[in-house]
Enzyme design. Structure first.
Site, PDB file in Angstrom:
ATOM      1  N   LYS A  71       1.115  -1.496  -0.117  1.00  0.00           N
ATOM      2  CA  LYS A  71      -0.013  -0.271   0.019  1.00  0.00           C
ATOM      3  C   LYS A  71       0.814   0.883   0.138  1.00  0.00           C
ATOM      4  O   LYS A  71       0.270   2.739  -0.410  1.00  0.00           O
ATOM      5  CB  LYS A  71      -1.045  -0.214   1.065  1.00  0.00           C
ATOM      6  CG  LYS A  71      -1.685  -1.022   1.217  1.00  0.00           C
ATOM      7  CD  LYS A  71      -2.844  -0.966   1.922  1.00  0.00           C
ATOM      8  CE  LYS A  71      -3.980  -2.359   2.391  1.00  0.00           C
ATOM      9  NZ  LYS A  71      -4.978  -2.289   3.350  1.00  0.00           N
ATOM     10  N   GLY A 133       1.553   0.208   9.736  1.00  0.00           N
ATOM     11  CA  GLY A 133       1.678   0.135   7.446  1.00  0.00           C
ATOM     12  C   GLY A 133       0.437   1.508   7.706  1.00  0.00           C
ATOM     13  O   GLY A 133       0.058   1.674   7.392  1.00  0.00           O
TER      14      GLY A 133
END
Length: 283
Positions: A71, A133
């Protein structure tokens, strides 16, 4: 669904992806709304990500979702990024507009909708997020934009967590901090919402928190892992009589937003209910 020479493709890029429920979601939506498209998964390792993005253009793939662990890194291979997504620094949805790849992020919006649908408020709440993250980035930014009082990020790497902290400090009034991810009972005394954004618990018995911790207060516990539906983390929460939000709710809500980006079609509440029913039947 009939596949012919005019069928277009939407895909998922991630590693691993064998657990993904996204094909079920989007292929149902394509069929319901009469879109001649198909959704498939590609297991892409980090070293192959740049070539995979080139493949999207070369093959005329109309769009894709992006999941763990790509991502953040995917952003450097795209032609443009939605303004809100630039702030997040992570992409989970891409639209191919005539060979120009534009990145979006629907994770945060999908997650927030899941909490609001549960009847909880975010404004003025104290929140702890485990992990730093791409999912944490999008969720933390969205929570701050809505007016969360404070956000504390717990992660093994303070470098990654600090990047998110600085982004929030520079753009929102929310009090934000980070520390390493050892969580004790005392850390949770003032927390209203506890969120796991790590993959711990995905098809294993790992948990991001010590399951021997006993909590004697009201707190909402959320997990973005959706397979298994009830992770060890959520089982711990239920053992402590805490209310929970399942990862599948966020997955469905962010997927409905991505579907709109690709097709311009607004889905309805019945779609959410039907997709969740499909998930329960499969699992």
């Amino acid at each position: 669904m009939k596949i012919n020479s005019s069928t277009t493709m939407i895909c998922l890029l991630g590693h691993p992806i064998k657990h993904s429920f996204s094909p079920t979601i989007h292929n149902y939506l394509f069929e319901k709304y009469l879109k001649n498209s198909i959704y498939v998964c590609f297991d892409v390792k980090e070293e192959d990500l740049s070539e995979s993005v080139l493949g999207i253009k070369a093959l005329g793939i109309k769009g894709c979702n992006v999941t763990i662990p790509h991502k953040v890194n995917i952003t450097k291979y795209l032609d443009s990024i939605d303004e809100n997504t630039k702030l997040i620094g992570a992409v989970n949805t891409i639209k191919n507009e005539g060979g120009v790849l534009k990145g979006y992020n629907t994770d945060g919006r999908g997650f927030v909708k899941s909490i609001l649908d549960k009847g909880y408020k975010i404004k003025d709440k104290k929140i702890m997020i485990i992990g730093a993250g791409g999912a944490c980035r999008s969720i933390a930014i969205e929570l701050a934009s809505i007016g969360a009082e404070s956000i504390e990020i717990r992660n093994r790497s303070l470098e990654k967590a600090n990047e998110i902290v600085e982004s929030i400090k520079n753009n929102f009034k929310t009090i934000v901090s980070c520390s390493r991810n050892t969580i004790e009972k005392s850390c949770l005394e003032d927390i209203d919402i506890l969120i796991n954004t790590t993959p711990l618990g995905m098809e294993n018995d790992l948990c991001p928190i010590n399951t021997e911790i006993v909590v004697n207060k009201k707190m909402l516990v959320c997990d973005i892992v959706y397979k298994p539906n009830e992770t060890v983390f959520l089982k711990w929460a239920k053992t402590n009589n805490l209310d929970v939000v399942y990862g599948i709710d966020m997955l469905i809500n962010q997927a409905l937003e991505a579907f709109y980006i690709w097709t311009g079609v607004n889905t309805c509440s019945d779609d959410f209910k039907h997709i969740k029913k499909l998930y329960k039947e499969i699992n």
